[in-house]
Structures are given as C-alpha cells and as structure tokens.
Design an enzyme around this catalytic site. Structure first.
Site, PDB file in Angstrom:
ATOM      1  N   TYR A 492      -1.128   6.112   3.751  1.00 25.63           N
ATOM      2  CA  TYR A 492      -1.636   5.003   4.191  1.00 25.63           C
ATOM      3  C   TYR A 492      -2.824   5.241   5.514  1.00 25.63           C
ATOM      4  O   TYR A 492      -4.075   4.964   5.106  1.00 25.63           O
ATOM      5  CB  TYR A 492      -0.523   3.876   4.894  1.00 25.63           C
ATOM      6  CG  TYR A 492      -1.248   2.669   5.228  1.00 25.63           C
ATOM      7  CD1 TYR A 492      -1.656   1.550   4.295  1.00 25.63           C
ATOM      8  CD2 TYR A 492      -1.401   2.412   6.701  1.00 25.63           C
ATOM      9  CE1 TYR A 492      -2.022   0.330   4.499  1.00 25.63           C
ATOM     10  CE2 TYR A 492      -1.995   1.211   6.851  1.00 25.63           C
ATOM     11  CZ  TYR A 492      -2.112   0.082   6.000  1.00 25.63           C
ATOM     12  OH  TYR A 492      -2.658  -1.187   6.378  1.00 25.63           O
ATOM     13  N   SER A 572      -3.803  -1.239  -0.203  1.00 19.99           N
ATOM     14  CA  SER A 572      -4.704  -1.725   0.845  1.00 19.99           C
ATOM     15  C   SER A 572      -5.530  -0.841   1.378  1.00 19.99           C
ATOM     16  O   SER A 572      -6.231  -0.273   0.816  1.00 19.99           O
ATOM     17  CB  SER A 572      -3.569  -2.592   1.765  1.00 19.99           C
ATOM     18  OG  SER A 572      -4.339  -3.491   2.608  1.00 19.99           O
TER      19      SER A 572
END
Length: 720
Positions: A492, A572
């Site tokens: 991430y 994301s």
C-alpha cells in the site's frame, strides 16, 4: 455513439475473438487478445511547457449517465469474463474461497443499558446481521438483517450505535458500495424502525446526545447528476432530534469561510462533551473544539476552541469529569497520551504516558485503567496502565498479529477485543479489566490447519539502504525444504496507513493452493510514525515504489519465489503502486492486480474525495508537484514496445471514492500500447464501490477471478 444493434454486434465480435483463441491449446500463453476498440480523442493540453495527451478523457464520464461509457464497460467485461472463465483453476479457487469463508463470524460487542449488541455472519450470508442480548448470557435476538434490504446483497449495514440506555439504535446504511450514508433509528424493544431518516451523510461519525437525538456530519445535497463524481465541499455537523424531519436539524458547526474542511464529531463515553475535530485533507492534523453538553441548554452549541492550529493529530480517548484525554503526536512523532482539565482557569495539556520507540496507535479508558495499543514493527502489543500512567500488566497475544477493540468507558468492569493473524480469523475475547483475565466470547471454527503455516517478519534493504519490514507467510514444509513457491506480494505505502497481520479467505485460498504470501510495510505508511509517512509521500513518493520493487527482488534472491513466479497486488493507493511499478519494472513481475487504483495523477483532485489526497500526492497545478506526479503517473507512463506482465485491473462502476475513470483510462492506454502478448484486462464490478460493504458472493467471485488470473501467469499449480 453506437446504436443498440451496433453495440450488440461489437460485444459479440469481442467474445467471438476470445472464443476463437480458446480453440488453441496454447492460446492463453502465446496469443494476443483482440481487445474492444476504444475511441481516442486528439486532446492535448499544455502543462508547464509540456504537452500532455489525454485521449481517453471521455471515459471519466459517469457510467450511469453516459451510454458510450456504459457500452465500453459492457464490451470490456465481456472479453474479460470470457477469458477468466476459460482458466482451469477459476472454479477450484471459487470453491476453496467459499469453503474458507464459510465460518461463523462475530463483531465486537457494545454494551448499553444492560444490553449487548453485536454483528454475526453465519458463514455465507452476504451481509452480517445485528443481534442483541439481554445481558451477556442472554438469548440472541435478531435486530437488523441487511440481507433482506436488496436482492443483490449490495446494501450493507455500515455503522451503528445504541443509545446510552440501550432503548434505541442509530445505524447507517451503505448502498452499492457508495460513500454516501443513509441514517435510521430503531426501537430496540420492538425492533421497529422509527420514521427518522437522514440523507447525504458522508465521512461521518454517528453519536448520541442524551437519549433524544444524535449528531452526524454531512455535505449539502448535491446538484443533479453530480452525487457520484462531484467534489465534496462544505462539510458540516448537525444535530437531529428524534421525531423531527431532517430539514429541522440544527447546525452544530460549519466553516463556510473554509469550505475544504471536514468535521468529525464524537460524544465522550460519559456523555459530557461533544468533541469536533476539523481537518482539510488526509493528513492527521486537526483543529479541536468542544461543547460542554451540560451547558448546552443555556449556551447553545457554541463550540469552544481547544486546539486552534491544525498541525498535529489529536485522537480522542475519553473524558473523566472535566478532563479530556487524547493520544497525540504533538512533540512526539510516535505519539503520547495527554490529559487536559477544562475546569482550570488556564487549561494546559499534561503528559501521562510519554513517547516510546513503539507507535502508540490508540488508548481507551476502561474502569479505572488505560488500555494502550502499541504497534511494534507492524504487529500489535497491548498494555494496561493506571490512570497515572504507571504500568500494570502486558496483554499477551498469540504471536505476530493484530489486536483491536478494547472499547468501553470509565467505570466499566469489562472490555472486548479481537485478535487475528494471517492464519487466524478474528476471535473475540472478553477481558476483566481489574484482573486482566481474558475469556473467549466467540472463536471461529476453521477449515484449515493454521499450524501448517510459517509466519515470518523479515527486513530487507531498499534502493537507498533503508531497512523495510515484510511479513512472509508460507507452508512450513516448503520453507524447510527450501522450496520456492509462486508468491503474491501485497503493498500500500501511503496516507499514514499501517498494514498489519490479518486473515483473508482469499489469501488463504492462495496459500492452500501451494503459494506463498508476502506483505511489505512500505514507506508512506504509518507503521513507524511521521518520519516513515513523510519518507513516502510528495517528492519522496518514489521511495514507495523502490521499496516495493526491492521487496520483489528480495523474494526472488532469497529463493522464496522463483523468477517468473512473482505476482503483485494493491488497492486504491496500492493500485497506484501496482500501476507505477509495472511501468518501472515490467520485467520483475509475472502478473499484477491493480485494484480501484488512482491512475491519473494529473487529474485525481477533480473528483469526489480526490481533493483530500493532495496531502500525500501534492497539487497537480503546482509546477514542482506536477513534475513529480508526471514521472510516476501510471496512465501517463505506459511504455510501448516493452513486454509487460499480465495485468488484471479491477474496479467498480459505482466507486465514488476513486472514480472508475482512473482504471478505465489506464486500461484503455495499456491495451492500446504495444506492451507484449500477455493479457491486459479489466474486471468492472456492478454496485460494489470502493470495497466496503461488498457482499460475500461478490467477494468470492472476484477473489476467484483474481487468483485464477495470477496463478495462471505465475505458475501456481492446481489447488488440492
């Protein structure tokens, strides 16, 4: 714009193209897919002296309102669906995920008025149900069943909060994965829903003020056609009194002179104070105001300023009498615990627990004790201390994992917490706060042997010499034999968010099939506080990509995964990560899944919540930031003539957090480029949003598609 008959013919042609390829026994390995044709526009704009082409800008349009975009989605999904359904492991992965997710799952209980409220999923229900017990050992009674709210299971119970007396339940509903929330109230005794309804709540806490009403945050009603793509401004806190319409709600706090601010309102557990924290982006920097609810009738809401400058993070812990407790990083990058007495003539913050090497994530007050949650090298550690900050005892956890919960209020004799790890679904425990003794409240019955798996934490060296932690999970026997296994690497690296150990049925299906799983704690995350975050954002964003690339190189060099056996995944901001590293090192990876990613770094701030992300990414309209963003923007840096790994982009047509146009444009550009013969496909879910609230059947289907795709191109064998 294509006619209905023309659209049908183009979809059929795309499907037939894939079907024809499937007749060859080696088609998936050697043949190039015939992707649907995507219209290109001659759109070029000048940015700081550089010509920037954006031929697929029309794909930014809302699929709900643009027939051409809807047609493109339909044609792309047809090709992708046909391809994925030919993968031999797809059905096996679906069956395995279904088996591994089919266990009784409980949420953390909340006590109010002698009643205990908690969620439960029997196993394969699309959404968890909400139950109540009269007393801890009482008979469970069903209060809310979201599975009856929509035929497709895509309407979810988001958050919920019982009133202090346990007579009413305030809850929010999420539909189709959207960030918008609909608020309702339930009479707990009868199970009947009250007529109260609140719309256009978003990025909100929900909290009771006494027993008569509640506070929430919302945006103004959006203009027609802008609800799912328009930028969000003018957030405000409102008070709703039970039995009144929404248009009678009282404005508690707003900043019309600072339209970009968001406002989060919490009521302390004892009901004494309303605390409002205001921020302008994703950075953990807030202004803090409070309302003494005992004086509200006389003074109105009248929020008073406690922290005027948004320069630090202030996490509300609790109130005791006239004292407010916070966890803050003011003069303490790894956080400390402070208290302030509002009854003093000149209130000042006083340190109770000082900064340590470990990161203090949160604290709660239970009974007469503080429960401190620390993060040490991305794994949880909990400690119980007195209100004077002196240590009482450590809470022993079973290995490298994540502990969460510990909610309650001053005076409570008990608290509940959850513990999970990569090989351990969340188990719920009840702890007697005075003795520290824990007992199981709900333990999952699992269908695999957790003892088969080795969980390691390793530290590898990134490009600039920085040591980066990474969890590696694999079969013990394979590890002992030195066997390299196709590996799925996840990352991430952004927004001060920490990746910690946790269970996933999808990941376990990969492990059960003979693969290994790795999770890298990249810079940009929150694992080591402010320095770690700062080292991976803005002008330092390349460090995140370097860390991830170094993780892949380490897994190959250490013989954990074979060369040609490394798959990567991120969602994301992690989808941005995948897109960027695939551009920079296409030779390193066999396959990639870029999920709901931020792919156009020059226009991300123009949609919904995108404007908040400038804290991590910078401002595209500022030249210095533009130069950085232009260098790594996935959409703008696809390289023709280079052999790319197999790429499966996943998004949803109703994602209003990272609008799907990001993924649409990136996929169109990748398919147009001469980027090798491996497949570059997009899977577009319907009514699924950014991820939260996704029904179980969609989790299973999407997980099976992704794992089958990654397994095909990383050499993972047939699941047993």
């Amino acid at each position: 714009m294509a006619s209905r008959s023309g659209r049908s013919r183009s979809i059929l042609a795309a499907v037939l193209a894939v079907t024809a390829l499937a007749t060859s026994p080696t088609w998936a390995d050697t043949m190039k897919l015939n992707y649907p044709e995507t219209r290109r526009e001659p759109l070029v704009e000048q940015h700081f002296g550089e010509a920037i082409a954006d031929p697929y800008r029309w794909l930014e349009n809302d699929v709900r309102n643009d027939k051409e975009v809807a047609n493109w989605v339909e044609r792309e999904n047809a090709v992708t669906r046909q391809y994925l359904d030919t993968l031999p492991q797809r059905g096996r992965f679906a069956a395995k995920i279904r088996e591994l997710i089919d266990y009784e799952r409980f949420g953390l209980p909340t006590k109010a008025g002698g009643r205990y409220f908690y969620t439960r999923n029997s196993g394969l229900q699309n959404q968890a149900q909400l139950f109540v017990r009269e007393g801890l050992r009482g008979t469970p009674r069903l209060l809310l069943d979201p599975n009856s709210w929509a035929k497709d299971g895509a309407t979810a119970l988001d958050s919920w909060k019982p009133s202090e007396d346990g007579k009413h339940l305030l809850f929010s509903v999420q539909d189709g994965g959207s960030d918008w929330r609909l608020l309702h109230v339930l009479d707990v005794a009868t199970g009947k829903q009250l007529p109260d309804e609140v719309r256009w709540a978003k990025f909100t806490q929900i909290d009771w003020v006494g027993a008569e009403g509640f506070v929430y945050s919302r945006f103004p009603t959006p203009a027609e056609g802008t609800a799912f793509q328009g930028r969000n401004y003018d957030h405000a806190v409102y008070y709703h009194r039970l039995g009144t319409p929404q248009d009678a709600d009282q404005l508690v706090f707003a900043t019309p002179e600072q339209r970009e601010l968001n406002h989060e309102a919490d009521v302390t557990q004892d009901g004494r104070y309303l605390v409002i924290r205001s921020s302008s982006g994703t950075d953990r920097r807030q202004q803090v105001r409070y309302v003494d609810l005992q004086r509200r009738t006389r003074d109105g809401w009248n929020p008073r300023t406690l922290v005027a400058e948004a320069t630090n993070d202030w996490k509300l812990v609790a109130s005791t009498g006239t004292k407010l407790w916070f966890v803050t990083n003011k003069d303490a990058p790894h956080y400390k615990l402070v208290v302030i007495d509002l009854a003093e003539r000149e209130p000042q913050f006083r340190q109770v627990v000082g900064e340590r090497v470990e990161l203090l994530e949160r604290a709660t007050i239970i009974g007469n004790h503080l429960v401190l949650n620390y993060l040490k090298d991305a794994a949880s550690h909990a400690e119980i201390v007195g209100l004077d900050g002196k240590s009482v005892r450590d809470l022993t956890l079973a290995g490298l994992g994540t502990a969460s919960g510990f909610d309650g209020k001053p005076g409570d004799p008990e608290t509940f917490y959850a513990y999970s790890s990569f090989n351990q679904p969340a188990a719920i425990y009840r702890m007697d706060i005075a003795t520290g003794k824990s007992e199981p409240f709900a333990q999952p019955a699992i269908k695999f042997d957790p003892a088969k798996y080795l969980i390691e934490q390793r530290f590898y060296t990134s490009k600039d010499g920085t040591k980066v932690p990474m969890f590696v999970v694999r079969n013990k026997a394979a590890a002992a034999a030195g066997k390299a296994q196709p590996t799925l690497l996840y990352g991430y690296g952004g927004f001060d968010i920490s990746l910690t150990p946790g269970y996933s049925a999808v990941r376990m299906a990969w492990l059960e099939a003979g693969g290994a799983f790795a999770m890298a704690n990249l810079r940009g995350g929150g694992e080591y506080g402010k320095e770690w975050h700062d080292a991976g954002r803005l002008a330092n964003k390349q460090n995140v990509f370097d860390d991830f690339i170094a993780a892949g190189e380490y897994l190959i060099a250490e013989g954990i995964t074979p060369k040609g056996g490394l798959s990567i995944q991120g969602g994301s901001n992690g989808g941005l990560l995948v897109g960027a590293v695939v551009n920079q090192r296409p030779d390193l990876f066999a396959a990639a899944n870029a999920a709901v990613g931020v792919m156009d770094m020059l226009r991300f701030d123009r949609f919904t919540a995108g404007r908040y992300w400038v804290d991590d990414y910078g401002y595209p309209e500022k030249e210095a930031d533009f130069r950085v963003l232009r260098k790594y923007s996935p959409y703008h840096n696809i390289r023709s003539g280079v052999a790319y790994p197999a790429v499966l982009v996943t998004t949803a047509d109703t994602d209003d957090r990272v609008v799907p146009g990001h993924s649409f444009k990136y996929t169109a550009a990748l398919q147009h480029a001469q980027a090798g013969d491996k497949p570059h496909l997009i899977r577009i879910e319907t009514r699924a949003g950014h991820g939260s609230g996704k029904p179980t059947d969609k989790v299973i289907d999407e997980g099976a598609d992704i794992l089958a795709f990654l397994a095909k191109w990383s050499g993972l064998g047939t699941p047993q």
